[in-house]
Design a protein around this motif. Structure first.
Motif, PDB file in Angstrom:
ATOM      1  N   LEU A   1       0.835  -1.199   0.000  1.00  0.00           N
ATOM      2  CA  LEU A   1       0.000   0.000   0.000  1.00  0.00           C
ATOM      3  C   LEU A   1       0.874   1.255   0.000  1.00  0.00           C
ATOM      4  N   VAL A   2       1.951   1.210   0.804  1.00  0.00           N
ATOM      5  CA  VAL A   2       2.884   2.340   0.854  1.00  0.00           C
ATOM      6  C   VAL A   2       3.449   2.612  -0.546  1.00  0.00           C
ATOM      7  N   ALA A   3       3.771   1.520  -1.277  1.00  0.00           N
ATOM      8  CA  ALA A   3       4.317   1.683  -2.631  1.00  0.00           C
ATOM      9  C   ALA A   3       3.304   2.395  -3.537  1.00  0.00           C
ATOM     10  N   VAL A   4       2.029   1.967  -3.470  1.00  0.00           N
ATOM     11  CA  VAL A   4       0.995   2.593  -4.304  1.00  0.00           C
ATOM     12  C   VAL A   4       0.855   4.069  -3.942  1.00  0.00           C
ATOM     13  N   LEU A   5       0.801   4.369  -2.639  1.00  0.00           N
ATOM     14  CA  LEU A   5       0.635   5.758  -2.204  1.00  0.00           C
ATOM     15  C   LEU A   5       1.849   6.599  -2.588  1.00  0.00           C
ATOM     16  N   ALA A   6       3.055   5.994  -2.508  1.00  0.00           N
ATOM     17  CA  ALA A   6       4.272   6.731  -2.866  1.00  0.00           C
ATOM     18  C   ALA A   6       4.228   7.113  -4.342  1.00  0.00           C
ATOM     19  N   ILE A   7       3.775   6.179  -5.196  1.00  0.00           N
ATOM     20  CA  ILE A   7       3.685   6.479  -6.622  1.00  0.00           C
ATOM     21  C   ILE A   7       2.711   7.619  -6.857  1.00  0.00           C
ATOM     22  N   PHE A   8       1.554   7.556  -6.184  1.00  0.00           N
ATOM     23  CA  PHE A   8       0.555   8.600  -6.399  1.00  0.00           C
ATOM     24  C   PHE A   8       0.908   9.914  -5.697  1.00  0.00           C
ATOM     25  N   SER A   9       1.955   9.912  -4.851  1.00  0.00           N
ATOM     26  CA  SER A   9       2.420  11.192  -4.322  1.00  0.00           C
ATOM     27  C   SER A   9       3.230  11.931  -5.383  1.00  0.00           C
ATOM     28  N   GLN A  10       3.663  11.206  -6.438  1.00  0.00           N
ATOM     29  CA  GLN A  10       4.477  11.818  -7.494  1.00  0.00           C
ATOM     30  C   GLN A  10       3.699  12.021  -8.802  1.00  0.00           C
ATOM     31  N   VAL A  11       2.749  11.129  -9.090  1.00  0.00           N
ATOM     32  CA  VAL A  11       1.960  11.256 -10.325  1.00  0.00           C
ATOM     33  C   VAL A  11       0.487  11.144  -9.961  1.00  0.00           C
ATOM     34  N   ASP A  12      -0.409  11.634 -10.840  1.00  0.00           N
ATOM     35  CA  ASP A  12      -1.810  11.579 -10.444  1.00  0.00           C
ATOM     36  C   ASP A  12      -2.629  10.520 -11.179  1.00  0.00           C
ATOM     37  N   SER A  13      -1.991   9.759 -12.071  1.00  0.00           N
ATOM     38  CA  SER A  13      -2.706   8.614 -12.605  1.00  0.00           C
ATOM     39  C   SER A  13      -1.724   7.548 -13.041  1.00  0.00           C
ATOM     40  N   LEU A  14      -2.212   6.307 -13.080  1.00  0.00           N
ATOM     41  CA  LEU A  14      -1.378   5.172 -13.460  1.00  0.00           C
ATOM     42  C   LEU A  14      -2.117   4.437 -14.565  1.00  0.00           C
ATOM     43  N   GLY A  15      -1.581   4.527 -15.784  1.00  0.00           N
ATOM     44  CA  GLY A  15      -2.248   3.899 -16.911  1.00  0.00           C
ATOM     45  C   GLY A  15      -3.652   4.453 -17.123  1.00  0.00           C
ATOM     46  N   GLY A  16      -3.870   5.728 -16.782  1.00  0.00           N
ATOM     47  CA  GLY A  16      -5.180   6.335 -16.987  1.00  0.00           C
ATOM     48  C   GLY A  16      -6.165   6.084 -15.853  1.00  0.00           C
ATOM     49  N   TRP A  17      -5.715   5.379 -14.809  1.00  0.00           N
ATOM     50  CA  TRP A  17      -6.592   5.144 -13.663  1.00  0.00           C
ATOM     51  C   TRP A  17      -6.187   6.068 -12.513  1.00  0.00           C
ATOM     52  N   SER A  18      -7.195   6.599 -11.807  1.00  0.00           N
ATOM     53  CA  SER A  18      -6.916   7.535 -10.722  1.00  0.00           C
ATOM     54  C   SER A  18      -6.458   6.793  -9.473  1.00  0.00           C
ATOM     55  N   ARG A  19      -6.002   7.565  -8.482  1.00  0.00           N
ATOM     56  CA  ARG A  19      -5.560   6.989  -7.226  1.00  0.00           C
ATOM     57  C   ARG A  19      -6.673   6.166  -6.565  1.00  0.00           C
ATOM     58  N   GLY A  20      -7.904   6.735  -6.550  1.00  0.00           N
ATOM     59  CA  GLY A  20      -9.023   6.022  -5.923  1.00  0.00           C
ATOM     60  C   GLY A  20      -9.309   4.701  -6.624  1.00  0.00           C
ATOM     61  N   GLU A  21      -9.243   4.702  -7.962  1.00  0.00           N
ATOM     62  CA  GLU A  21      -9.528   3.480  -8.721  1.00  0.00           C
ATOM     63  C   GLU A  21      -8.474   2.408  -8.466  1.00  0.00           C
TER      64      GLU A  21
ATOM     65  N   ALA B   1       8.957  -3.142 -12.041  1.00  0.00           N
ATOM     66  CA  ALA B   1       9.465  -2.306 -13.132  1.00  0.00           C
ATOM     67  C   ALA B   1       8.309  -1.825 -14.009  1.00  0.00           C
ATOM     68  N   SER B   2       7.348  -2.723 -14.314  1.00  0.00           N
ATOM     69  CA  SER B   2       6.222  -2.333 -15.168  1.00  0.00           C
ATOM     70  C   SER B   2       5.417  -1.211 -14.536  1.00  0.00           C
ATOM     71  N   VAL B   3       5.216  -1.302 -13.203  1.00  0.00           N
ATOM     72  CA  VAL B   3       4.445  -0.270 -12.506  1.00  0.00           C
ATOM     73  C   VAL B   3       5.175   1.072 -12.583  1.00  0.00           C
ATOM     74  N   LEU B   4       6.505   1.042 -12.359  1.00  0.00           N
ATOM     75  CA  LEU B   4       7.257   2.303 -12.391  1.00  0.00           C
ATOM     76  C   LEU B   4       7.269   2.897 -13.799  1.00  0.00           C
ATOM     77  N   ILE B   5       7.379   2.024 -14.823  1.00  0.00           N
ATOM     78  CA  ILE B   5       7.371   2.531 -16.204  1.00  0.00           C
ATOM     79  C   ILE B   5       6.062   3.276 -16.469  1.00  0.00           C
ATOM     80  N   ALA B   6       4.947   2.715 -15.963  1.00  0.00           N
ATOM     81  CA  ALA B   6       3.651   3.393 -16.131  1.00  0.00           C
ATOM     82  C   ALA B   6       3.648   4.746 -15.433  1.00  0.00           C
ATOM     83  N   ALA B   7       4.270   4.818 -14.248  1.00  0.00           N
ATOM     84  CA  ALA B   7       4.326   6.090 -13.523  1.00  0.00           C
ATOM     85  C   ALA B   7       5.155   7.113 -14.293  1.00  0.00           C
TER      86      ALA B   7
END
Lengths: 262, 261
Positions: free
Chosen positions: A35-55, B37-43
């Motif tokens: 969960l920390v990893a997911v939150l850390a990513i969303f602290s830097q970007v606001d979407s992942l593959g077009g999906w929002s943090r909530g999704e 790696a795939s997750v970070l590439i997407a970010a």
């Protein structure tokens, strides 16, 4: 009979309360790291593959919840390989009861429930914060079906991978890569993975059918790979073909088993 | 000194008998590397630069971290705590070797084998699937090897210290080790590069003993950091953890009561 086994096991666990508490805390925290990893990513970007943090948090929590339910009921199947190696598997074969029931009952552990509490909390927080919405009764009902189907899908993965122990004793770590790798993949929007990983996690290990594909319907989320609606709705039943295969391999494994003992 | 060298060599050889486990572990580490790696590439599709690193550097960090995980025992190190539980630790007290040095040698021997058998293959697999960044000159290669050794040294001192916790909670040792592993895994950047933690939390992690176990060595490998500074930080942390471990060991050894007849 299965429940009588479970009750006895829970009574046993409660004799070592400190160990029970520390294991539960440790397991909850291991899941929290993801969960920390997911939150850390969303602290830097606001979407992942077009999906929002909530999704993303929603599909992550659904996959954790499904995995947790499967782990609580079928997770102890992982000890099947260990009983084959130490010879105690013989004992299960001579008793007048299904081997599977005995294994699951014998190794039932309530401490595996730690994951469940955490995933329910995340789902509640994400829904409560209003960052996602599930519109309409059909989608809400389908969300419940999705969790149950996901739990059954993970259960079939457990049975399938633990059967490796019958054919190649000691290869449980490979099995773990599929189980835990599948768990790691299940919490992310599947289209961010390359085609090899994606196809592996759809058609060999059906991990992406646990949370990602059905959530496209539940959340009405971006669907860049154009999964057809019927496939989204059929996802919770991915365990049926895979479970049938797992059941066959399990039976073949039990039948093939030859005691080495004296 | 010769005795410690022999202990480390034996630990290396003992580890090399578990070949099937090592092969399966390589597979697991590779799978996790590909997923992370795939997750970070997407970010990185959203932002080309995240706190000073680009996508190729981030993916290299992922596989570097996967390679280091068994070297620094990011899944936990149970050797001492298991012996405390079974009472076998009494045997160690009778050896004419310093206990912390003995177990340090075992750890280093195991780490050396893990680097070759479980660390290198997932990194090579990562190189096949993704474009990883490799050091451009010999001095960066040599510096990287030095800080990988330093990371193993700090980790050996960390796990000796954490293992002492199992004396305080005899019978319930796995929880302590798992807690130690979690802090280490997060702080060393093994879950996600520390660049993803902005603000003061990220700064605290960078200055922790965990950053020198994997995150900072990976930056040396990428040429983002000089090897000298990281090596210095590793020696400081190894000394601090070593002194804490020695002090703790004195207390534990005095309190130690072996059960049984």
């Amino acid at each position: 009979m299965f429940f009588r086994f479970c009750r006895a096991r829970v009574r046993g666990e409660m004799q070592y309360r400190a160990a029970f508490v520390s294991f539960t805390i440790a397991q909850t925290m291991v899941t929290l790291l993801d969960l920390v990893a997911v939150l850390a990513i969303f602290s830097q970007v606001d979407s992942l593959g077009g999906w929002s943090r909530g999704e993303v948090l929603f599909i992550y929590a659904v996959s954790v919840l499904s995995f947790g339910l499967a782990d609580l009921t079928f997770g102890s199947i992982e000890y099947a390989a260990a009983t084959v190696m130490d010879g105690s598997f013989d004992g299960f074969l001579v008793r007048p009861m299904a081997v599977m029931t005995q294994l699951l009952g014998n190794f039932f552990a309530l401490r595996r429930a730690g994951r469940l509490i955490q995933s329910v909390v995340i789902i509640a927080v994400v829904l409560g914060a209003g960052s996602i919405s599930i519109d309409g009764v059909p989608r809400m009902l389908f969300a419940v079906v999705m969790v149950i189907g996901g739990a059954l899908t993970f259960s079939t993965i457990f049975v399938f991978t633990s059967t490796v122990g019958f054919f190649i004793p000691g290869a449980r770590e490979v099995a773990n890569a599929f189980t835990y790798g599948g768990n790691a993949v299940a919490g992310y929007p599947g289209h961010i993975f390359g085609s090899y990983v994606r196809n592996l996690m759809l058609w060999i290990v059906p991990a992406l059918f646990v949370s990602y594909v059905p959530s496209i319907y539940v959340l009405d989320a971006a669907n860049p790979l154009n999964f057809p609606r019927w496939l989204q709705l059929a996802s919770p039943f991915a365990f049926v073909p895979f479970g049938a295969a797992a059941g066959l391999v399990w039976r073949a494994g039990v039948r093939r088993y030859e005691s080495t003992g004296s | 000194m010769g005795a410690y060298w022999a202990v480390a060599r034996q630990a290396f050889r003992r580890q090399s008998t578990y070949r099937a486990a090592a092969a399966a572990g390589v597979f697991t580490n590779s799978v996790f590397g590909v997923v992370r790696a795939s997750v970070l590439i997407a970010a990185f599709r959203q932002r080309a630069d995240i706190n000073g690193i680009n996508v190729a550097e981030a993916v290299t960090m992922v596989f570097f971290a996967q390679a280091m995980m068994m070297v620094i025992r990011a899944f936990g190190w149970f050797e001492i705590s298991d012996r405390v539980r079974t009472g076998e630790i009494a045997v160690d007290l009778q050896r004419p070797l310093d206990v912390s040095g003995y177990w340090g040698s075992v750890f280093i021997g195991q780490s050396a084998f893990s680097l070759l058998s479980r660390g290198l293959p997932p990194f090579l697999i990562g190189m096949v699937i993704f474009d990883l960044v490799l050091p451009g000159n010999l001095s960066t290669w040599l510096g990287s090897i030095a800080v990988i050794g330093g990371a193993a040294l700090v980790a050996s001192r960390w796990w000796f210290l954490v293992s002492l916790g199992s004396f305080a909670l005899s019978g319930d040792t796995r929880g302590v080790i798992q807690l130690g592993a979690m802090i280490q895994v997060l702080g060393s950047g093994s879950i996600i590069p520390l660049q993803f933690f902005g603000g003061s939390f990220g700064t605290v992690l960078r200055w922790s003993p965990f950053a020198v176990m994997s995150q900072l060595p990976s930056e040396v490998f990428l040429g983002l950091q000089g090897a000298g500074g990281v090596l210095g930080a590793q020696l400081v942390w190894a000394s601090i953890l070593h002194l804490l471990g020695l002090a703790g060991w004195r207390v534990c050894a005095r309190r130690l009561v072996i059960d049984g007849g």
